[in-house]
Scaffold this motif. Structure first.
Motif, PDB file in Angstrom:
ATOM      1  N   PRO A 130       0.760  -1.052  -0.005  1.00 26.13           N
ATOM      2  CA  PRO A 130       0.096   0.020  -0.054  1.00 26.13           C
ATOM      3  C   PRO A 130       0.740   1.231   0.143  1.00 26.13           C
ATOM      4  N   GLN A 131       0.365   2.281  -0.766  1.00 27.77           N
ATOM      5  CA  GLN A 131       1.248   3.422  -0.834  1.00 27.77           C
ATOM      6  C   GLN A 131       0.038   4.643  -0.879  1.00 27.77           C
ATOM      7  N   ILE A 132       0.541   5.818  -0.345  1.00 28.21           N
ATOM      8  CA  ILE A 132      -0.259   6.899  -0.384  1.00 28.21           C
ATOM      9  C   ILE A 132       0.767   8.080  -0.958  1.00 28.21           C
ATOM     10  N   ILE A 133       0.318   8.721  -2.089  1.00 33.36           N
ATOM     11  CA  ILE A 133       1.154   9.650  -2.491  1.00 33.36           C
ATOM     12  C   ILE A 133       0.333  11.196  -2.465  1.00 33.36           C
ATOM     13  N   LEU A 134       1.158  12.359  -2.093  1.00 31.64           N
ATOM     14  CA  LEU A 134       0.442  13.598  -2.013  1.00 31.64           C
ATOM     15  C   LEU A 134       1.330  14.451  -2.635  1.00 31.64           C
ATOM     16  N   MET A 136      -2.406  23.187  -6.198  1.00 36.84           N
ATOM     17  CA  MET A 136      -2.758  21.941  -6.333  1.00 36.84           C
ATOM     18  C   MET A 136      -2.345  20.860  -5.514  1.00 36.84           C
ATOM     19  N   LEU A 137      -3.225  19.982  -5.113  1.00 39.92           N
ATOM     20  CA  LEU A 137      -2.949  18.957  -4.350  1.00 39.92           C
ATOM     21  C   LEU A 137      -3.469  17.836  -4.598  1.00 39.92           C
ATOM     22  N   ASP A 138      -2.721  16.760  -5.254  1.00 38.99           N
ATOM     23  CA  ASP A 138      -3.074  15.543  -5.704  1.00 38.99           C
ATOM     24  C   ASP A 138      -2.866  14.346  -4.629  1.00 38.99           C
ATOM     25  N   TYR A 139      -4.076  13.882  -4.224  1.00 34.05           N
ATOM     26  CA  TYR A 139      -3.873  12.555  -3.259  1.00 34.05           C
ATOM     27  C   TYR A 139      -4.339  11.417  -4.062  1.00 34.05           C
ATOM     28  N   LYS A 140      -3.265  10.361  -3.915  1.00 36.56           N
ATOM     29  CA  LYS A 140      -3.319   9.123  -4.658  1.00 36.56           C
ATOM     30  C   LYS A 140      -3.087   8.107  -3.749  1.00 36.56           C
ATOM     31  N   ASP A 141      -3.956   7.023  -3.906  1.00 34.44           N
ATOM     32  CA  ASP A 141      -3.268   5.579  -3.329  1.00 34.44           C
ATOM     33  C   ASP A 141      -3.313   4.713  -4.276  1.00 34.44           C
ATOM     34  N   ASN A 142      -2.854   3.429  -4.092  1.00 35.32           N
ATOM     35  CA  ASN A 142      -2.846   2.456  -4.843  1.00 35.32           C
ATOM     36  C   ASN A 142      -3.404   1.154  -4.695  1.00 35.32           C
ATOM     37  N   GLY A 143      -4.641   1.447  -4.020  1.00 33.44           N
ATOM     38  CA  GLY A 143      -5.691   0.588  -3.389  1.00 33.44           C
ATOM     39  C   GLY A 143      -6.568  -0.065  -4.623  1.00 33.44           C
ATOM     40  N   VAL A 144      -7.712  -0.485  -4.201  1.00 36.49           N
ATOM     41  CA  VAL A 144      -8.749  -1.213  -5.206  1.00 36.49           C
ATOM     42  C   VAL A 144      -9.435   0.088  -5.816  1.00 36.49           C
ATOM     43  N   GLY A 145      -9.368   1.173  -5.503  1.00 31.10           N
ATOM     44  CA  GLY A 145     -10.147   2.249  -6.508  1.00 31.10           C
ATOM     45  C   GLY A 145     -11.566   2.298  -6.057  1.00 31.10           C
ATOM     46  N   LEU A 146     -12.080   3.436  -6.654  1.00 27.76           N
ATOM     47  CA  LEU A 146     -13.699   3.511  -6.251  1.00 27.76           C
ATOM     48  C   LEU A 146     -14.424   2.648  -7.292  1.00 27.76           C
ATOM     49  N   SER A 147     -15.554   2.240  -6.304  1.00 26.87           N
ATOM     50  CA  SER A 147     -16.597   1.381  -7.186  1.00 26.87           C
ATOM     51  C   SER A 147     -17.011   1.966  -8.372  1.00 26.87           C
ATOM     52  N   GLU A 148     -17.436   1.306  -9.468  1.00 28.54           N
ATOM     53  CA  GLU A 148     -17.471   1.809 -10.945  1.00 28.54           C
ATOM     54  C   GLU A 148     -18.685   2.950 -10.809  1.00 28.54           C
ATOM     55  N   ASN A 149     -19.828   2.548  -9.792  1.00 30.11           N
ATOM     56  CA  ASN A 149     -20.984   3.349  -9.582  1.00 30.11           C
ATOM     57  C   ASN A 149     -20.839   4.596  -8.791  1.00 30.11           C
ATOM     58  N   PHE A 150     -19.637   4.739  -8.199  1.00 30.36           N
ATOM     59  CA  PHE A 150     -19.290   5.699  -7.175  1.00 30.36           C
ATOM     60  C   PHE A 150     -19.301   7.171  -7.968  1.00 30.36           C
ATOM     61  N   ASN A 151     -20.345   7.987  -7.373  1.00 29.60           N
ATOM     62  CA  ASN A 151     -20.512   9.516  -8.120  1.00 29.60           C
ATOM     63  C   ASN A 151     -20.175  10.429  -6.888  1.00 29.60           C
TER      64      ASN A 151
END
Length: 142
Positions: free
Chosen positions: A71-75, A85-100
């Motif tokens: 697991p990794q978190i990048i800012l 600009m603040l870019d927050y990223k993780d390398n997890g499973v991602g958001l569900s396809e229907n996430f709005n």
């Protein structure tokens, strides 16, 4: 007056990220990579950003990293046209396809949206193949 106190954002967020991860990671080893230019913000803005990132980190650890082996978190922070600009990223499973993001009623996401608005900022989910990517844009003079 205390309301005009300035805080160095990179130092503040680095400390915050490490402390939040330590408290809620349950021993999970999470690689942290924070790159933010030296920029000072008001203590109020720093506090609001702290709550926003606390929510994002918590979501990464609670929902994203279950099956993730490293697991990794990048800012990443950078300035474009007087906007931080603040870019927050993780390398997890991602958001569900229907996430709005715009219509979600989750308490945490509502808090994130409202606090970003209070900073005269914008937040959006950037589509990525792996993990999750939130981009926050706020005025530099906040």
């Amino acid at each position: 007056s205390p309301s005009t106190e300035q805080i160095e954002l990179g130092d503040y967020l680095t400390t915050l990220f490490k402390e939040v991860i330590e408290v809620i990671s349950n021993g999970m080893l999470i690689k942290l990579n924070i790159n933010i230019p030296v920029i000072r913000v008001s203590s109020k803005s720093a506090a609001n950003l702290g709550i926003i990132f606390n929510e994002l980190i918590t979501n990464s650890i609670k929902y994203a990293f279950g099956p993730t082996t490293s697991p990794q978190i990048i800012l990443d922070g950078y300035i474009i046209d007087d906007k931080l600009m603040l870019d927050y990223k993780d390398n997890g499973v991602g958001l569900s396809e229907n996430f709005n993001f715009n219509s979600t009623s989750s308490f945490g996401m509502t808090v994130i949206k409202e606090l970003t608005k209070s900073l005269s900022g914008e937040i959006k989910v950037v589509p990525v193949d792996n993990g999750t990517f939130f981009q926050i844009k706020i005025p530099v003079e906040c």
